[in-house]
Enzyme design. Structure first.
Site, mmCIF file in Angstrom:
data_model
loop_
_atom_site.group_PDB
_atom_site.id
_atom_site.type_symbol
_atom_site.label_atom_id
_atom_site.label_comp_id
_atom_site.label_asym_id
_atom_site.label_seq_id
_atom_site.Cartn_x
_atom_site.Cartn_y
_atom_site.Cartn_z
ATOM 1 N N SER A 16 1.502 -5.681 -4.285
ATOM 2 C CA SER A 16 2.194 -4.403 -4.410
ATOM 3 C C SER A 16 3.333 -4.531 -5.404
ATOM 4 C CB SER A 16 2.743 -3.953 -3.056
ATOM 5 O OG SER A 16 3.581 -2.831 -3.264
ATOM 6 N N HIS A 40 -1.622 -2.941 -6.613
ATOM 7 C CA HIS A 40 -1.319 -1.841 -5.703
ATOM 8 C C HIS A 40 -0.065 -1.120 -6.197
ATOM 9 C CE1 HIS A 40 -1.544 0.059 -1.681
ATOM 10 N NE2 HIS A 40 -0.221 -0.043 -1.651
ATOM 11 N N ASP A 42 2.485 1.872 -5.421
ATOM 12 C CA ASP A 42 2.975 2.759 -4.364
ATOM 13 C C ASP A 42 3.690 3.959 -4.964
ATOM 14 O OD1 ASP A 42 2.309 1.423 -1.799
ATOM 15 O OD2 ASP A 42 3.449 -0.218 -2.691
ATOM 16 N N MET A 44 5.611 7.286 -4.234
ATOM 17 C CA MET A 44 6.339 7.958 -3.149
ATOM 18 C C MET A 44 7.150 9.110 -3.729
ATOM 19 S SD MET A 44 7.722 4.740 -0.959
ATOM 20 C CE MET A 44 6.873 3.152 -0.889
ATOM 21 N N HIS A 73 -1.655 4.098 -4.236
ATOM 22 C CA HIS A 73 -1.421 4.502 -2.848
ATOM 23 C C HIS A 73 -0.422 5.658 -2.874
ATOM 24 C CE1 HIS A 73 0.448 3.247 1.318
ATOM 25 N NE2 HIS A 73 -0.149 4.423 1.366
ATOM 26 N N MET A 75 1.810 8.185 -1.385
ATOM 27 C CA MET A 75 2.565 8.623 -0.202
ATOM 28 C C MET A 75 3.299 9.886 -0.614
ATOM 29 S SD MET A 75 3.702 4.832 0.992
ATOM 30 C CE MET A 75 3.266 4.185 -0.620
ATOM 31 N N MET A 144 -2.308 1.370 7.581
ATOM 32 C CA MET A 144 -0.937 0.868 7.475
ATOM 33 C C MET A 144 -0.656 -0.067 8.645
ATOM 34 S SD MET A 144 0.229 2.277 4.706
ATOM 35 C CE MET A 144 1.837 1.481 4.842
ATOM 36 N N ASP A 182 -1.994 -2.804 4.758
ATOM 37 C CA ASP A 182 -0.807 -2.675 3.914
ATOM 38 C C ASP A 182 0.433 -2.674 4.790
ATOM 39 O OD1 ASP A 182 1.055 -2.089 1.961
ATOM 40 O OD2 ASP A 182 0.267 -0.090 1.508
HETATM 41 C C1 DX5 Z 1 5.050 0.621 1.891
HETATM 42 C C2 DX5 Z 1 3.992 0.323 0.865
HETATM 43 C C3 DX5 Z 1 3.556 -1.082 0.783
HETATM 44 C C4 DX5 Z 1 4.652 -2.077 0.527
HETATM 45 C C5 DX5 Z 1 4.277 -3.311 1.279
HETATM 46 O O1 DX5 Z 1 4.955 1.931 2.327
HETATM 47 O O2 DX5 Z 1 2.831 1.094 1.107
HETATM 48 O O3 DX5 Z 1 2.518 -1.235 -0.180
HETATM 49 O O4 DX5 Z 1 4.831 -2.409 -0.816
HETATM 50 O O5 DX5 Z 1 5.307 -4.224 1.141
HETATM 51 P P1 DX5 Z 1 5.334 -5.563 1.982
HETATM 52 O O6 DX5 Z 1 4.122 -6.339 1.615
HETATM 53 O O7 DX5 Z 1 6.608 -6.199 1.525
HETATM 54 O O8 DX5 Z 1 5.354 -5.178 3.435
HETATM 55 ZN ZN ZN Z 2 1.170 0.686 -0.254
#
Ligand code: DX5
Ligand code: ZN
Length: 241
Positions: A16, A40, A42, A44, A73, A75, A144, A182
């Site tokens: 990520s 990956h 993220d 948001m 991903h 969000m 998740m 994840d």
């Molecule tokens: C959080 C993200 C994850 C995050 C995971 O909402 O979806 O992808 O980067 O981070 P770690 O591996 O540090 O838990």
């Molecule tokens: Zn993620």
């Protein structure tokens, strides 16, 4: 428990970028590229989750900067409005949240029509059962293992029951999709996720927080491969590109 494992698809390791240095994303991608399958990303929007990260311009720049397939991903609210844009930018897989839309099947169809794989994400407090019947519309189911929104949280092993439930449906229904986990995936948690039936593993802190991110990714792959496969196994290698 061994019947919960899917051993037919190579393990996917997806670092990520959330845990990487955002000022040097191309370099951070290159650091892990030889050892990983997906990157990956993220996304948001400060509405679906409180955090705010990046959007289409950065995904476009990343796409030009790396050959590693991008695993976006989302969000975000209104995936029916925004998700296809990521497919059109060349994302390999676009995952949106089940909680963010009333019509996940239409979003999935639109993603596939735009040329990407379609992923459905299930957040911490959402049961997976209500989505089992629409799994044939998807290529990836992201479970998740934390509450979505921030990296560096503690892994929640009780959420692996959802992975077991989904794996069982995939096996009995002969479905062709990956189960991705994840949140809090690291050397002390990846094996239990693999044993539960996950075959794609996102890791932020455990990879980018390590001194040698590529070596950390390889170590995670070996742990996952061993946990997933007890029979003869070709060595660790990047899976599908
Ligand atoms: C959080 C993200 C994850 C995050 C995971 O909402 O979806 O992808 O980067 O981070 P770690 O591996 O540090 O838990
Ligand atoms: Zn993620």
């Amino acid at each position: 428990m061994s019947d919960a494992k899917n051993t037919t698809q190579p393990t996917v390791i997806a670092p990520s970028l959330l845990a990487s240095d955002f000022a040097h994303l191309a370099d951070e991608a290159a650091k892990v590229a030889p050892e990983v399958d997906w990157l990956h990303v993220d996304v948001m929007d400060n509405h679906f989750v409180p955090n705010l990260t990046l959007g289409p311009p950065v995904v476009k720049a990343l796409k030009a900067a790396t050959d590693v397939p991008l695993d976006c991903h989302l969000m975000i609210e209104e995936p029916e409005r925004w998700a296809v844009g990521y497919a059109e930018l060349g994302a390999h897989n676009v995952t949106f949240h089940a909680e963010a839309t009333d019509d996940p099947v239409t979003v999935a169809k639109n993603l596939r029509a735009a040329g990407s794989k379609a992923g459905l994400a299930i957040d911490r407090d959402t049961p997976v059962e209500r989505y089992l019947d629409i799994l044939p519309e998807f290529d990836t189911l992201l479970i998740m293992t934390i509450k979505a929104g921030f990296g560096g949280q503690k892994f929640m092993p009780e959420l692996l029951d959802k992975v077991r439930t989904a794996r069982s449906r995939i096996e009995t229904g002969h479905l062709d999709l990956r189960i991705e986990v994840d949140g809090g995936i690291a050397s002390d948690t990846i094996e239990q996720a693999a044993e539960a039936g996950a075959d794609a593993f996102v890791a932020g802190t455990a990879i980018y927080g390590a001194e040698d991110p590529a070596a950390a990714a390889l170590a995670l792959r070996r742990l996952a491969d061993t946990a997933r496969k007890t029979d003869t196994q070709e060595g660790a290698r990047p899976g599908e590109r």
